[in-house]
Design an enzyme around this catalytic site. Structure first.
Site, PDB file in Angstrom:
ATOM      1  N   HIS A   9       0.829  -1.215   0.000  1.00  0.00           N
ATOM      2  CA  HIS A   9       0.000   0.000   0.000  1.00  0.00           C
ATOM      3  C   HIS A   9       0.863   1.265   0.000  1.00  0.00           C
ATOM      4  CE1 HIS A   9       1.005   0.916   4.176  1.00  0.00           C
ATOM      5  NE2 HIS A   9       0.825  -0.367   4.444  1.00  0.00           N
ATOM      6  N   HIS A 150       0.538  -5.598   2.572  1.00  0.00           N
ATOM      7  CA  HIS A 150       1.318  -4.829   3.537  1.00  0.00           C
ATOM      8  C   HIS A 150       2.773  -5.300   3.558  1.00  0.00           C
ATOM      9  CE1 HIS A 150      -2.530  -3.380   5.253  1.00  0.00           C
ATOM     10  NE2 HIS A 150      -2.948  -4.577   4.873  1.00  0.00           N
TER      11      HIS A 150
END
Length: 212
Positions: A9, A150
């Site tokens: 992200h 992530h």
């Protein structure tokens, strides 16, 4: 062959301030939103069949910027949600160093042995994340996919596809909106791209390369 673009992200305020995030739902900051737009442009004109994302806002917002250029609906994938950092979440890096020095030392020196108080181990993250990727591959054989996740999840997945144990965790870089390409053919994985950030060149000084 199935191709999976595994993406981290974009930047959040907590990345910049080096605060442990985990399951805390921190949104992208303004630079993070711009990074996500540039990541979307990277895939412009490419045929993408499906986009999956961790359900946390920072990953979902990144996926939205990419999905907008492909008229695709994002599919939530719980197995690639961020690692639970338990009692560390919401605390800055330097504070944890003082508050829990032994576990912090283990996290930095022997990450594969660390169990964070109230949180997960890297092995637990890897088991659920690899299972999620394997299921996605079974459901999308021969297609090109995007998974937005992530830093921790991406690192253990990359260790997994390379056949490395989690002691190699810190030897893999994952900057914000880093793009990785994992290809799967005849029961084997090939890592074809790692920590690609060429799409962020336009941000120049605005973007600090911090693998946190």
């Amino acid at each position: 062959m199935t191709s999976i673009y595994l993406i981290r992200h974009g930047q959040t305020a907590w990345n910049r301030e080096e605060i442990f995030r985990g399951r805390t739902d921190v949104p992208l900051d303004q630079i993070g939103l711009r990074q996500a737009e540039l990541a979307g442009e990277y895939f412009k004109g490419m045929e993408i069949h499906a986009i999956y994302s961790s359900p946390l806002a920072r990953a979902w917002q990144t996926a939205e910027k990419i999905a907008a250029l492909h008229s695709l609906k994002i599919q939530p994938l719980e197995g690639i949600i961020d690692m639970s950092f338990g009692n560390w979440e919401g605390h800055p890096h330097d504070e944890i160093k003082k508050m829990d020095p032994e576990t912090y030392r283990q996290w930095r020196d022997e990450p594969h042995r660390a169990r964070l108080p109230g949180g997960e181990s890297l092995d637990e993250v890897r088991v659920r994340a690899m299972a999620a990727v394997e299921e996605v591959i079974r459901s999308n054989s021969g297609k090109t996919l995007i998974l937005v996740s992530h830093r921790v999840v991406n690192k253990v997945l990359i260790c997994g596809v390379l056949g490395l144990d989690n002691s190699h965790f810190w030897q893999i870089g994952q900057d914000t909106t880093a793009i990785n390409l994992i290809q799967y053919r005849n029961g084997k994985y090939v890592l074809s791209l790692l920590n690609e950030t060429c799409h962020l060149k336009r941000l120049k000084e605005e973007w600090a390369r911090v693998d946190f």
